[in-house]
Motif scaffolding. Structure first.
Motif, short mmCIF file in Angstrom:
data_model
loop_
_atom_site.label_atom_id
_atom_site.label_comp_id
_atom_site.label_asym_id
_atom_site.label_seq_id
_atom_site.Cartn_x
_atom_site.Cartn_y
_atom_site.Cartn_z
N PHE A 91 0.69 -1.23 -0.26
CA PHE A 91 0.00 -0.50 -0.11
C PHE A 91 1.18 0.68 -0.38
N GLN A 92 1.53 1.05 1.03
CA GLN A 92 2.66 2.84 0.95
C GLN A 92 3.28 2.75 -0.54
N GLN A 93 3.86 1.72 -1.60
CA GLN A 93 4.80 2.12 -2.40
C GLN A 93 3.41 2.81 -3.06
N HIS A 94 2.19 2.45 -3.14
CA HIS A 94 0.80 2.75 -3.98
C HIS A 94 0.12 4.43 -3.98
N HIS A 95 1.04 4.56 -2.10
CA HIS A 95 -0.04 5.98 -1.78
C HIS A 95 0.49 6.46 -1.15
N ALA A 96 1.61 7.89 -2.17
CA ALA A 96 2.34 8.37 -1.54
C ALA A 96 1.95 9.54 -0.39
N SER A 97 0.56 9.50 -0.39
CA SER A 97 0.19 10.56 -0.24
C SER A 97 -0.45 10.29 1.77
N CYS A 98 -0.04 9.60 2.24
CA CYS A 98 -0.48 8.47 3.30
C CYS A 98 0.98 8.09 3.49
N SER A 99 1.09 8.59 5.18
CA SER A 99 1.81 7.72 6.12
C SER A 99 1.94 6.76 5.72
N VAL A 100 2.64 5.17 6.14
CA VAL A 100 2.76 4.42 7.13
C VAL A 100 3.60 4.18 8.20
N ALA A 101 3.20 2.68 8.19
CA ALA A 101 4.12 2.60 9.55
C ALA A 101 3.51 1.87 10.40
N LYS A 102 4.34 0.96 11.23
CA LYS A 102 3.26 -0.09 11.91
C LYS A 102 4.37 0.11 13.65
N ILE A 103 2.98 -0.73 14.53
CA ILE A 103 3.95 -0.89 15.83
C ILE A 103 3.64 -1.95 16.72
N ASN A 104 4.86 -2.37 17.74
CA ASN A 104 3.76 -4.22 17.75
C ASN A 104 3.33 -4.19 19.39
N VAL A 105 1.90 -4.15 19.26
CA VAL A 105 0.76 -4.26 20.19
C VAL A 105 2.16 -5.36 21.50
N GLU A 106 2.73 -5.85 21.34
CA GLU A 106 3.16 -6.74 22.81
C GLU A 106 4.08 -5.99 23.60
N ASN A 107 4.78 -4.36 23.13
CA ASN A 107 5.53 -3.54 24.01
C ASN A 107 5.29 -2.61 24.16
N THR A 108 4.34 -1.74 23.89
CA THR A 108 3.93 -0.40 24.14
C THR A 108 3.03 -0.39 24.71
N GLU A 109 2.79 0.92 25.39
CA GLU A 109 2.07 1.37 25.79
C GLU A 109 1.44 1.92 25.01
N THR A 110 1.95 2.17 23.97
CA THR A 110 0.51 3.30 22.87
C THR A 110 -0.71 2.05 22.69
#
Length: 110
Positions: free
Chosen positions: A41-60
């Motif tokens: 998705f990131q490669q085809h939609h440059a107008s959208c910032s894309v990231a990941k976050i691990n649910v197992e070790n983050t307070e967020t």
């Protein structure tokens, strides 16, 4: 490559552009599929910032109520506010693109 978010940079990331997609993942097969979809998705939609976050070790993830049982989950943000969440049953390239391009209402996360 997807940006790997930490608690310290999560808020600044979702406020950094109009549209952002964050993949909440665990270390499992379903999450790997979601991460591959986000990479594409990131490669085809440059107008959208894309990231990941691990649910197992983050307070967020904990503060948003996203647990290992809910992963994988993609949350789409519009100007820093959650717009739509896609869970394991609804994650697809089509639903992700429609969430960015469509006019869905903002949602409330825990």
């Amino acid at each position: 490559m997807l940006k790997d978010l930490k608690d310290s940079d999560y808020q600044s990331f979702i406020n950094s552009s109009v549209y952002c997609a964050v993949g909440f993942y665990a270390n499992d097969e379903d999450s790997e599929k979601m991460l591959a979809l986000l990479e594409d998705f990131q490669q085809h939609h440059a107008s959208c910032s894309v990231a990941k976050i691990n649910v197992e070790n983050t307070e967020t993830a904990k503060s948003l109520g996203v647990t290992r049982e809910l992963a994988p989950l993609i949350v789409i943000y519009d100007s820093g506010k959650p717009k739509k969440a896609l869970n394991k049953a609804t994650i697809s390239a089509e639903n992700l693109a429609a969430s960015i391009e469509g006019g869905t209402k903002n949602i409330t996360l825990q």
